[in-house]
Motif scaffolding. Structure first.
Motif, PDB file in Angstrom:
ATOM      1  N   GLN A 249    -123.252 -75.730  16.693  1.00 29.19           N
ATOM      2  CA  GLN A 249    -122.004 -75.513  15.966  1.00 29.19           C
ATOM      3  C   GLN A 249    -122.300 -74.743  14.677  1.00 29.19           C
ATOM      4  OE1 GLN A 249    -119.066 -76.402  17.121  1.00 29.19           O
ATOM      5  NE2 GLN A 249    -119.654 -77.768  18.785  1.00 29.19           N
ATOM      6  N   PRO A 250    -121.455 -73.788  14.312  1.00 30.84           N
ATOM      7  CA  PRO A 250    -121.680 -73.059  13.063  1.00 30.84           C
ATOM      8  C   PRO A 250    -121.348 -73.910  11.845  1.00 30.84           C
ATOM      9  CG  PRO A 250    -119.636 -72.354  14.064  1.00 30.84           C
ATOM     10  CD  PRO A 250    -120.269 -73.309  15.031  1.00 30.84           C
ATOM     11  N   PRO A 251    -121.808 -73.528  10.677  1.00 30.85           N
ATOM     12  CA  PRO A 251    -121.431 -74.247   9.456  1.00 30.85           C
ATOM     13  C   PRO A 251    -119.910 -74.299   9.314  1.00 30.85           C
ATOM     14  CG  PRO A 251    -123.199 -72.682   9.016  1.00 30.85           C
ATOM     15  CD  PRO A 251    -122.738 -72.409  10.411  1.00 30.85           C
ATOM     16  N   GLY A 252    -119.416 -75.444   8.920  1.00 28.13           N
ATOM     17  CA  GLY A 252    -117.974 -75.592   8.768  1.00 28.13           C
ATOM     18  C   GLY A 252    -117.282 -76.161   9.986  1.00 28.13           C
ATOM     19  N   HIS A 253    -118.001 -76.303  11.116  1.00 26.49           N
ATOM     20  CA  HIS A 253    -117.455 -76.934  12.311  1.00 26.49           C
ATOM     21  C   HIS A 253    -118.026 -78.349  12.408  1.00 26.49           C
ATOM     22  CE1 HIS A 253    -116.252 -73.091  14.733  1.00 26.49           C
ATOM     23  NE2 HIS A 253    -116.060 -72.937  13.427  1.00 26.49           N
ATOM     24  N   TYR A 254    -117.192 -79.337  12.210  1.00 29.34           N
ATOM     25  CA  TYR A 254    -117.612 -80.739  12.268  1.00 29.34           C
ATOM     26  C   TYR A 254    -117.079 -81.325  13.577  1.00 29.34           C
ATOM     27  CZ  TYR A 254    -118.774 -80.107   7.356  1.00 29.34           C
ATOM     28  OH  TYR A 254    -119.311 -79.656   6.177  1.00 29.34           O
ATOM     29  N   VAL A 255    -117.973 -81.564  14.509  1.00 24.48           N
ATOM     30  CA  VAL A 255    -117.576 -81.920  15.872  1.00 24.48           C
ATOM     31  C   VAL A 255    -118.215 -83.248  16.274  1.00 24.48           C
ATOM     32  CG1 VAL A 255    -117.553 -81.172  18.280  1.00 24.48           C
ATOM     33  CG2 VAL A 255    -117.400 -79.470  16.448  1.00 24.48           C
ATOM     34  N   GLN A 256    -117.426 -84.080  16.926  1.00 25.53           N
ATOM     35  CA  GLN A 256    -117.937 -85.322  17.499  1.00 25.53           C
ATOM     36  C   GLN A 256    -117.388 -85.436  18.918  1.00 25.53           C
ATOM     37  OE1 GLN A 256    -116.591 -88.518  14.934  1.00 25.53           O
ATOM     38  NE2 GLN A 256    -114.434 -88.125  15.329  1.00 25.53           N
ATOM     39  N   ALA A 257    -118.227 -85.902  19.844  1.00 26.71           N
ATOM     40  CA  ALA A 257    -117.848 -85.963  21.252  1.00 26.71           C
ATOM     41  C   ALA A 257    -118.119 -87.348  21.822  1.00 26.71           C
ATOM     42  CB  ALA A 257    -118.607 -84.906  22.049  1.00 26.71           C
ATOM     43  N   PHE A 258    -117.094 -87.899  22.468  1.00 26.89           N
ATOM     44  CA  PHE A 258    -117.182 -89.232  23.064  1.00 26.89           C
ATOM     45  C   PHE A 258    -116.721 -89.149  24.517  1.00 26.89           C
ATOM     46  CE2 PHE A 258    -116.275 -89.642  18.534  1.00 26.89           C
ATOM     47  CZ  PHE A 258    -117.307 -90.468  18.104  1.00 26.89           C
ATOM     48  N   PRO A 259    -117.616 -88.802  25.436  1.00 25.22           N
ATOM     49  CA  PRO A 259    -117.236 -88.663  26.847  1.00 25.22           C
ATOM     50  C   PRO A 259    -116.614 -89.943  27.406  1.00 25.22           C
ATOM     51  CG  PRO A 259    -119.415 -87.747  26.463  1.00 25.22           C
ATOM     52  CD  PRO A 259    -119.029 -88.467  25.209  1.00 25.22           C
ATOM     53  N   GLY A 260    -115.581 -89.756  28.218  1.00 18.54           N
ATOM     54  CA  GLY A 260    -114.945 -90.879  28.878  1.00 18.54           C
ATOM     55  C   GLY A 260    -113.856 -91.572  28.078  1.00 18.54           C
ATOM     56  N   LYS A 261    -113.661 -91.197  26.814  1.00 21.12           N
ATOM     57  CA  LYS A 261    -112.653 -91.857  25.994  1.00 21.12           C
ATOM     58  C   LYS A 261    -111.259 -91.309  26.288  1.00 21.12           C
ATOM     59  CE  LYS A 261    -115.597 -94.468  23.883  1.00 21.12           C
ATOM     60  NZ  LYS A 261    -115.653 -95.910  24.211  1.00 21.12           N
ATOM     61  N   THR A 262    -110.269 -92.165  26.120  1.00 22.01           N
ATOM     62  CA  THR A 262    -108.878 -91.794  26.356  1.00 22.01           C
ATOM     63  C   THR A 262    -108.304 -91.068  25.140  1.00 22.01           C
ATOM     64  OG1 THR A 262    -108.020 -93.851  25.432  1.00 22.01           O
ATOM     65  CG2 THR A 262    -108.620 -93.852  27.783  1.00 22.01           C
ATOM     66  N   LEU A 263    -107.089 -90.558  25.302  1.00 23.34           N
ATOM     67  CA  LEU A 263    -106.418 -89.902  24.179  1.00 23.34           C
ATOM     68  C   LEU A 263    -106.250 -90.859  22.999  1.00 23.34           C
ATOM     69  CD1 LEU A 263    -103.713 -87.871  26.098  1.00 23.34           C
ATOM     70  CD2 LEU A 263    -105.347 -86.903  24.471  1.00 23.34           C
ATOM     71  N   ASP A 264    -105.827 -92.082  23.265  1.00 21.01           N
ATOM     72  CA  ASP A 264    -105.630 -93.048  22.176  1.00 21.01           C
ATOM     73  C   ASP A 264    -106.942 -93.350  21.463  1.00 21.01           C
ATOM     74  OD1 ASP A 264    -102.729 -93.869  22.274  1.00 21.01           O
ATOM     75  OD2 ASP A 264    -103.279 -94.294  24.340  1.00 21.01           O
ATOM     76  N   GLU A 265    -108.003 -93.530  22.227  1.00 18.18           N
ATOM     77  CA  GLU A 265    -109.305 -93.835  21.622  1.00 18.18           C
ATOM     78  C   GLU A 265    -109.823 -92.646  20.811  1.00 18.18           C
ATOM     79  OE1 GLU A 265    -111.103 -96.952  24.961  1.00 18.18           O
ATOM     80  OE2 GLU A 265    -111.211 -94.792  25.312  1.00 18.18           O
ATOM     81  N   LEU A 266    -109.621 -91.454  21.323  1.00 16.17           N
ATOM     82  CA  LEU A 266    -110.071 -90.264  20.596  1.00 16.17           C
ATOM     83  C   LEU A 266    -109.283 -90.065  19.308  1.00 16.17           C
ATOM     84  CD1 LEU A 266    -110.552 -87.706  23.512  1.00 16.17           C
ATOM     85  CD2 LEU A 266    -112.353 -88.788  22.161  1.00 16.17           C
ATOM     86  N   LEU A 267    -107.980 -90.348  19.363  1.00 19.11           N
ATOM     87  CA  LEU A 267    -107.166 -90.179  18.157  1.00 19.11           C
ATOM     88  C   LEU A 267    -107.630 -91.112  17.045  1.00 19.11           C
ATOM     89  CD1 LEU A 267    -104.856 -88.879  16.657  1.00 19.11           C
ATOM     90  CD2 LEU A 267    -103.281 -90.487  17.764  1.00 19.11           C
ATOM     91  N   VAL A 268    -107.948 -92.351  17.391  1.00 13.44           N
ATOM     92  CA  VAL A 268    -108.461 -93.289  16.383  1.00 13.44           C
ATOM     93  C   VAL A 268    -109.731 -92.746  15.753  1.00 13.44           C
ATOM     94  CG1 VAL A 268    -109.487 -95.564  16.046  1.00 13.44           C
ATOM     95  CG2 VAL A 268    -107.411 -95.329  17.408  1.00 13.44           C
ATOM     96  N   ARG A 269    -110.643 -92.245  16.572  1.00  9.53           N
ATOM     97  CA  ARG A 269    -111.909 -91.703  16.059  1.00  9.53           C
ATOM     98  C   ARG A 269    -111.676 -90.432  15.243  1.00  9.53           C
ATOM     99  NH1 ARG A 269    -113.065 -94.918  20.112  1.00  9.53           N
ATOM    100  NH2 ARG A 269    -115.151 -95.815  20.376  1.00  9.53           N
ATOM    101  N   HIS A 270    -110.675 -89.666  15.640  1.00 13.83           N
ATOM    102  CA  HIS A 270    -110.382 -88.446  14.883  1.00 13.83           C
ATOM    103  C   HIS A 270    -109.817 -88.774  13.511  1.00 13.83           C
ATOM    104  CE1 HIS A 270    -109.752 -84.173  14.439  1.00 13.83           C
ATOM    105  NE2 HIS A 270    -108.518 -84.401  14.015  1.00 13.83           N
ATOM    106  N   GLU A 271    -108.952 -89.737  13.435  1.00 13.95           N
ATOM    107  CA  GLU A 271    -108.398 -90.140  12.141  1.00 13.95           C
ATOM    108  C   GLU A 271    -109.507 -90.663  11.232  1.00 13.95           C
ATOM    109  OE1 GLU A 271    -103.894 -91.443  13.569  1.00 13.95           O
ATOM    110  OE2 GLU A 271    -105.526 -92.914  13.563  1.00 13.95           O
ATOM    111  N   GLN A 272    -110.477 -91.380  11.790  1.00 11.67           N
ATOM    112  CA  GLN A 272    -111.619 -91.836  10.996  1.00 11.67           C
ATOM    113  C   GLN A 272    -112.429 -90.652  10.491  1.00 11.67           C
ATOM    114  OE1 GLN A 272    -113.533 -94.313  13.922  1.00 11.67           O
ATOM    115  NE2 GLN A 272    -112.285 -96.119  13.456  1.00 11.67           N
TER     116      GLN A 272
END
Length: 226
Positions: free
Chosen positions: A139-162
């Motif tokens: 990832q280039p500088p300025g791209h902050y990415v986290q990946a959680f395979p298998g997670k649902t939309l609701d679970e991903l949204l919680v992690r994104h808000e965090q």
């Protein structure tokens, strides 16, 4: 054993060479893009499900597109297996995007929030996804990415808000809403491809990145970038 080893090396070379070609086409804007009025093919069912979820939570549909990394195959009978579909929704109140990525029958989700630092040019991005291959290249500088395979939309949204809360505590970034989300996604992809192709020996390193991409999965941004 010799023939087996030679065969494996050839397959690895072919795979990395194919990936390198796609990265160069991304960088140079040579990927065929066709915006769509309605979801088609395998995207249709996935789109309906996500669209209902998104609208219940304040997102509004913001476009559909089809991408083809091999434009020379556009008229071939088996072209569908090379097509990638993307759809975007925008939550203007929370100033974030939801994107789905549909390829070869599989659908992945991305929550993306864009930021601009006061007094500085360019944008920063926080991206939370369940795409297991998200770290196939750096990832280039300025791209902050986290990946959680298998997670649902609701679970991903919680992690994104965090992730948003952590990021905003670390920077003075102000949230942005993309006026044309599909164009913004294309810009992000080209920015990443340009960064990767600017790294020393990037083509030989593709194989190594493939081997270690799993090490960054299931880790929050504060662990990856803190």
């Amino acid at each position: 054993m010799y023939y087996l080893g030679a065969g494996v090396l050839f397959l690895l070379y072919f795979a990395t060479n194919s990936i390198a070609k796609v990265i160069l086409r991304l960088r140079d804007g040579e990927v065929l893009r066709r915006d769509l009025a309605a979801p088609t093919g395998g995207l249709a069912e996935a789109y309906r499900t996500v669209d209902a979820w998104a609208r219940e939570r304040g997102f509004q549909a913001a476009g559909l597109t089809m991408l083809l990394a091999y434009p020379e195959l556009a008229e071939s009978p088996g072209v569908e297996r090379f097509r990638e579909y993307m759809a975007a929704w925008v939550d203007r109140e929370q100033q974030r995007m939801l994107v789905i990525q549909h390829f070869r029958g599989k659908t992945f989700y991305h929550f993306i929030t864009l930021y601009q630092r006061q007094g500085q040019e360019g944008t920063l991005m926080v991206n939370t996804t369940n795409q297991p291959n998200e770290f196939f290249m750096p990832q280039p500088p300025g791209h902050y990415v986290q990946a959680f395979p298998g997670k649902t939309l609701d679970e991903l949204l919680v992690r994104h808000e965090q992730a948003e809360r952590w990021f905003e505590a670390q920077t003075n970034g102000q949230r942005l809403v993309a006026k044309r989300p599909l164009d913004e996604l294309e810009r992000i992809s080209r920015e990443r491809a340009a960064y990767v192709t600017g790294l020393p020996l990037w083509k030989p390193r593709l194989l190594w990145w493939q081997l270690v991409k799993g090490l960054s999965l299931n880790k929050p941004v504060q662990q990856l970038y803190g």
